[in-house]
Design a protein around this motif. Structure first.
Motif, short mmCIF file in Angstrom:
data_model
loop_
_atom_site.label_atom_id
_atom_site.label_comp_id
_atom_site.label_asym_id
_atom_site.label_seq_id
_atom_site.Cartn_x
_atom_site.Cartn_y
_atom_site.Cartn_z
N GLN A 1 -4.26 92.58 22.35
CA GLN A 1 -2.81 93.17 22.15
C GLN A 1 -2.61 93.70 20.90
OE1 GLN A 1 0.42 90.71 22.90
NE2 GLN A 1 1.83 92.37 23.45
N SER A 2 -3.22 92.92 19.72
CA SER A 2 -2.66 93.65 18.42
C SER A 2 -3.62 94.97 18.08
CB SER A 2 -3.21 92.36 17.33
OG SER A 2 -4.60 92.49 17.33
N GLY A 3 -4.67 95.13 18.85
CA GLY A 3 -5.34 96.19 18.48
C GLY A 3 -6.29 96.23 17.38
N LEU A 4 -6.46 95.06 16.79
CA LEU A 4 -7.10 94.95 15.49
C LEU A 4 -8.48 94.74 15.75
CD1 LEU A 4 -4.64 92.82 13.42
CD2 LEU A 4 -5.39 94.98 12.71
N THR A 5 -9.55 95.32 14.88
CA THR A 5 -10.87 94.92 14.83
C THR A 5 -11.18 94.40 13.28
OG1 THR A 5 -11.44 96.54 16.36
CG2 THR A 5 -13.22 95.89 15.02
N PHE A 6 -11.80 93.34 13.18
CA PHE A 6 -12.02 92.54 11.88
C PHE A 6 -13.21 93.20 11.24
CE2 PHE A 6 -9.02 90.08 14.10
CZ PHE A 6 -7.67 90.33 13.44
N GLU A 7 -13.39 93.86 10.59
CA GLU A 7 -14.49 94.30 10.03
C GLU A 7 -14.39 94.65 8.50
OE1 GLU A 7 -16.45 96.74 13.91
OE2 GLU A 7 -15.41 97.99 12.03
N GLY A 8 -15.32 94.79 7.62
CA GLY A 8 -15.14 95.10 6.15
C GLY A 8 -14.27 94.20 5.41
N PRO A 9 -13.21 94.85 4.50
CA PRO A 9 -12.32 94.27 3.73
C PRO A 9 -11.38 93.43 4.56
CG PRO A 9 -12.67 96.43 2.94
CD PRO A 9 -13.30 96.28 4.22
N ALA B 1 -11.75 91.69 7.29
CA ALA B 1 -12.39 90.77 8.04
C ALA B 1 -12.37 89.59 6.71
CB ALA B 1 -13.78 90.64 8.40
N ALA B 2 -12.41 90.06 5.70
CA ALA B 2 -12.47 88.88 4.74
C ALA B 2 -10.91 88.49 4.04
CB ALA B 2 -13.01 89.33 3.05
N ARG B 3 -9.99 89.19 4.55
CA ARG B 3 -8.47 88.82 4.37
C ARG B 3 -7.94 88.56 5.51
NH1 ARG B 3 -6.24 89.34 -0.24
NH2 ARG B 3 -4.20 89.99 0.78
N ALA B 4 -8.61 87.95 6.68
CA ALA B 4 -7.96 87.47 7.86
C ALA B 4 -8.83 86.33 8.16
CB ALA B 4 -8.37 88.54 8.98
N GLY B 5 -8.00 85.13 8.76
CA GLY B 5 -8.42 83.64 9.12
C GLY B 5 -7.79 83.15 10.42
N VAL B 6 -7.77 81.97 10.43
CA VAL B 6 -7.43 81.31 11.82
C VAL B 6 -7.06 79.98 11.14
CG1 VAL B 6 -8.03 80.33 13.77
CG2 VAL B 6 -9.49 82.15 12.95
N VAL B 7 -5.77 79.71 11.55
CA VAL B 7 -5.05 78.27 11.39
C VAL B 7 -4.91 77.88 12.78
CG1 VAL B 7 -3.42 76.72 10.04
CG2 VAL B 7 -4.32 78.91 8.95
N MET B 8 -5.08 76.77 13.17
CA MET B 8 -5.01 76.34 14.86
C MET B 8 -4.53 74.80 14.42
SD MET B 8 -7.30 76.75 18.12
CE MET B 8 -8.14 78.24 17.33
N HIS C 1 -14.71 86.61 16.20
CA HIS C 1 -13.70 87.78 15.90
C HIS C 1 -14.16 87.89 14.57
CE1 HIS C 1 -11.63 88.00 19.57
NE2 HIS C 1 -11.65 86.72 19.64
N ASN C 2 -15.08 87.36 13.77
CA ASN C 2 -15.61 87.70 12.48
C ASN C 2 -14.42 87.56 11.63
OD1 ASN C 2 -17.58 88.83 10.62
ND2 ASN C 2 -16.69 90.95 10.53
N LEU C 3 -13.63 86.49 11.59
CA LEU C 3 -12.44 86.37 10.85
C LEU C 3 -12.97 85.47 9.59
CD1 LEU C 3 -10.19 85.48 13.74
CD2 LEU C 3 -9.85 87.34 12.12
N LYS C 4 -13.15 85.99 8.48
CA LYS C 4 -13.87 85.50 7.31
C LYS C 4 -12.91 84.66 6.10
CE LYS C 4 -17.97 88.31 7.90
NZ LYS C 4 -19.01 89.23 7.22
#
Length: 402
Positions: free
Chosen positions: A86-94, A96-103, A149-152
């Motif tokens: 739904q967000s339409g995001l693809t996690f690549e390049g910069p 991906a490095a500034r996106a993560g997961v907290v669950m 999802h390549n969340l680094k």
């Protein structure tokens, strides 16, 4: 500080296998609670729960994945897929490095634990599968979502019992607001509806054998549920620059500790968290229109929560709508706050407030507008989501209409 918005949502729970299905069920006041379909259910005193019905793991995952994914991880992956799509995001390049997961999760891979305790102690086996530890560990769902999802960026799991999801989402919110990340996938997941999971909760003597009736004078306990809720939290300017649809703004968050009792809730602790979230959002108390209550259906929780709301809001408490959707989807323990946040989104976006179903008789100690039995159309500009956990750990989120 930077603003944070929600650009994606996903879920699987007893009410539906998607956000659309879940919100439709909430609008209709549908109940997802029924007799449990699990091994040895006849040995349980409590035989009901809000189970994800007709779920076929093989329809979603291959054999190799199933060997690695406990049920709680499977739920998290499915919900995250929906939210990210739904967000339409693809996690690549910069990015991906500034996106993560907290669950958030409380039990982690409890089905895997239950199955392997049986194998070793009941069946007498001397070996277990080599993937048992990576399958049951509490961070498994977080790790698999990050890999999928390549969340680094920063990724971790929060375990604070029934407040796990809200603590997780609050941490995600704070990290984006502080500039540590631009995007966080966050929420909670739980799958405790196995023999050992239910038997342990039976021992607390807080479980209902027939229904969850929050705030009703006839309430007699909570009902467990299972499932996951996941969201994409994103920095506002980042979302606006790419033309993303904004579902709501995450405006404030607060935590508190009762520091008093391991199971009995405290009005003072709850009040501090509620007031803190409103203060953190920088909004007047009178702007809050809806609260999704913790509302477990136990005598202690419900009256304490209502007292805390009255304490914080004063006369405005009588103008608030406060409902507990646990009456429909059960108490997902570590995943509950995430599924309940969907009800806040529905109130803010659609102007529909989810009901507290099963309400039979007013309780003088819960004399607030609990939206009994039927959903209500109303304009809501600010909504709160309460979570109060065993151990006296409280977490409250404040959301604003986009």
């Amino acid at each position: 500080m930077r603003r944070v918005v929600i650009t994606g949502a996903g879920t699987i729970n007893a009410l539906g296998a998607s956000v659309a299905e879940t919100l439709e069920a909430m609008r209709e006041g549908r109940c997802g609670i029924g007799r449990l379909d699990i091994r040895d259910v006849d040995r349980l005193t409590v035989q009901i729960g809000a189970q994800v019905r007709d779920y076929d793991e093989a329809a979603h995952f291959n054999r190799q994945q199933i060997a690695l994914y406990d049920r709680f991880t499977q739920f998290a992956l499915l919900a995250a897929d929906e939210a990210i799509a739904q967000s339409g995001l693809t996690f690549e390049g910069p990015l991906a490095a500034r996106a993560g997961v907290v669950m958030g999760t409380s039990g982690g891979g409890l089905n895997t634990q239950d199955e392997n305790y049986r194998a070793v102690y009941e069946d007498g086996k001397n070996r277990v599968h080599p993937f048992v530890v990576p399958k049951l560990m509490n961070n498994a769902a977080t790790s698999h979502v990050s890999m999928q999802h390549n969340l680094k960026g920063p990724s971790f799991t929060v375990a604070t019992a029934c407040a796990s999801s809200n603590h997780a989402m609050g941490q995600a919110f704070q990290m984006i607001r502080a500039g540590m990340t631009d995007v966080m996938v966050t929420g909670g997941t739980e799958a405790m509806l196995c023999f050992g999971g239910v038997k342990a909760w039976e021992g607390l003597r807080v479980m209902s054998k027939d229904a969850c009736r929050p705030f009703s004078a006839t309430r007699n306990g909570m009902v467990q549920g299972e499932g996951a809720g996941m969201f994409v939290f994103e920095e506002y300017e980042h979302a606006r620059a790419r033309g993303a649809e904004i579902l709501a703004e995450v405006a404030g968050f607060a935590m508190s500790s009762d520091a008093s009792d391991i199971v009995m809730p405290s009005k003072q602790g709850a009040s501090r968290a509620i007031a803190g979230a409103v203060s953190d959002a920088g909004i007047p108390l009178e702007s809050v229109g809806y609260i999704n209550a913790h509302g477990t259906g136990t005598a202690a929780n419900d009256k304490t929560e209502c007292a805390a709301v009255a304490d914080v809001f004063g006369h405005h408490a009588n103008d608030l709508m406060i409902s507990s959707t646990k009456s429909m989807h059960g108490h997902l323990i570590g995943g509950t706050g995430a599924v309940e946040l969907l009800a806040c989104l529905m109130a803010l976006r659609d102007g529909v407030v989810a009901p507290t179903i099963g309400y039979e008789e007013p309780d003088p100690e819960c004399a607030l507008d609990v939206v009994p039995n039927e959903a209500r159309e109303a304009r809501v500009d600010v909504a709160l989501s309460n979570a109060f956990a065993f151990g006296g750990l409280n977490a409250v989120l404040a959301l604003k209409r986009a």
